[in-house]
Write a protein that holds these residues in place. Structure first.
Motif, mmCIF file in Angstrom:
data_model
loop_
_atom_site.group_PDB
_atom_site.id
_atom_site.type_symbol
_atom_site.label_atom_id
_atom_site.label_comp_id
_atom_site.label_asym_id
_atom_site.label_seq_id
_atom_site.Cartn_x
_atom_site.Cartn_y
_atom_site.Cartn_z
ATOM 1 N N ASP A 1 0.818 -1.222 0.000
ATOM 2 C CA ASP A 1 0.000 0.000 0.000
ATOM 3 C C ASP A 1 0.852 1.273 0.000
ATOM 4 O O ASP A 1 0.781 2.083 0.923
ATOM 5 N N ASP B 1 -1.627 -1.606 -4.374
ATOM 6 C CA ASP B 1 -1.739 -0.155 -4.194
ATOM 7 C C ASP B 1 -0.363 0.494 -4.293
ATOM 8 O O ASP B 1 0.073 1.241 -3.407
ATOM 9 N N ASN C 1 -6.486 -2.254 -5.443
ATOM 10 C CA ASN C 1 -7.633 -1.535 -6.022
ATOM 11 C C ASN C 1 -7.267 -0.134 -6.501
ATOM 12 O O ASN C 1 -8.006 0.461 -7.286
ATOM 13 N N HIS C 2 -6.135 0.412 -6.044
ATOM 14 C CA HIS C 2 -5.703 1.732 -6.524
ATOM 15 C C HIS C 2 -4.811 1.628 -7.756
ATOM 16 O O HIS C 2 -4.288 2.649 -8.213
ATOM 17 N N HIS D 1 -3.702 -8.675 -2.705
ATOM 18 C CA HIS D 1 -3.960 -7.390 -2.049
ATOM 19 C C HIS D 1 -5.108 -7.469 -1.045
ATOM 20 O O HIS D 1 -4.996 -7.001 0.088
ATOM 21 N N HIS E 1 -3.988 -3.878 1.883
ATOM 22 C CA HIS E 1 -5.271 -3.190 1.759
ATOM 23 C C HIS E 1 -5.690 -2.438 3.015
ATOM 24 O O HIS E 1 -6.264 -1.367 2.925
#
Ligand SMILES: [Fe+2]
Length: 277
Positions: A12, A54, A84-85, A157, A196
């Motif tokens: 992240d 991420d 997800n980013h 993730h 995450h």
């Protein structure tokens, strides 16, 4: 006993364009620089660094360029899986030597000595939650089925379990059951390691130890009261160091939590006369 294999996990990173702060508050680039310095200080050096998603923030090609310049001083090889980013296409273009198994999800497997490191792409384009596509699930079953003796560590993730932090739990891995069925079929899966949530967490999933890796920047606040609004705190940054010791069966795996920063020490316990100071 010195471990036979060391695998560092960082997660992240949320790298933005140069000069931008995450959420207008957090200098994620400076946080990654401190993390890279900490990784380079490790002795013995890990064989591999896994980045569990991420990597970028919005995402944008300039963010991946910035990420690459920040990772350039890292003296250990790294592999990465999207969060997800991230954007699969941009990430594949930025990191073309990832050894990806197919054209779609950025799944990959890497050997680190006696250990297989399996990376699963749980990202869903433009969605915060995670899902393993059928192609990924089939590939995982085949990949784990390729050996019955080599320990395998599985990275993705999105955590396949709940944490009690409600606003994160609704965006965890939505088809965790499918992952559980595969993990149960292959006892060589010794760890399921996620990201995450930006904070260290430990549980069991399908009988396998399962962790969340903390972040080098900010943490999702430990809000176990589901009525609280989603928020983050800038807590002590850290990463995970997965250490594997050869032994009977699949050997022993121990995960260390490594704080990032310039702390006092190392200071000796014993003086030159061998007596406790
Ligand atoms: Fe995430």
């Amino acid at each position: 006993m010195t471990p036979a294999v060391l695998i560092a996990q960082i997660s992240d990173l949320h790298i933005k364009r140069p000069g931008e702060l995450a959420y207008g508050q957090v200098d994620t680039a400076a946080a990654l620089q401190r993390c890279v310095a900490e990784l380079n200080r490790l002795n013995p050096r890990p064989q591999l660094v896994v980045i569990s998603g991420d990597l970028a923030d919005t995402p944008a090609a300039e963010e991946y360029d910035h990420l690459k310049s920040l990772l350039a001083p890292l003296e250990i090889p790294f592999v990465a899986v999207p969060g997800n980013h991230d954007d699969r296409r941009l990430m594949r273009a930025a990191l073309p030597n990832g050894g990806y198994a197919h054209d779609g999800p950025l799944d990959s497997v890497h050997k680190a000595g006696a250990i297989d490191v399996v990376l699963l792409d749980s990202s869903v384009p433009k969605k915060p939650y995670g899902l393993l596509e059928d192609a990924t699930l089939r590939w995982l079953d085949e990949t784990l089925g390729a050996s019955t003796t080599r320990p395998a560590l599985v990275f993705l993730h999105h955590p396949p379990f709940i944490t009690g932090i409600n606003h994160m739990d609704v965006q965890n891995l939505h088809n965790a059951k499918a992952l559980a069925e595969i993990a149960k079929r292959h006892p060589r899966a010794r760890l399921i390691a996620a990201g995450h949530v930006h904070r260290a967490t430990l549980t069991q999933f399908a009988g396998v130890p399962a962790t969340i890796c903390p972040a080098p920047n900010h943490a999702v606040a430990l809000d176990l009261n589901e009525s609280l609004p989603p928020s983050f705190r800038v807590e002590p940054p850290a990463f995970h160091l997965h250490t594997w010791f050869a032994g009977d069966g699949f050997g022993d795996l121990v995960t260390h939590h490594v704080p990032i920063g310039d702390f006092r020490g190392p200071l000796p316990f014993f003086g030159p006369d061998g007596k406790l100071l």
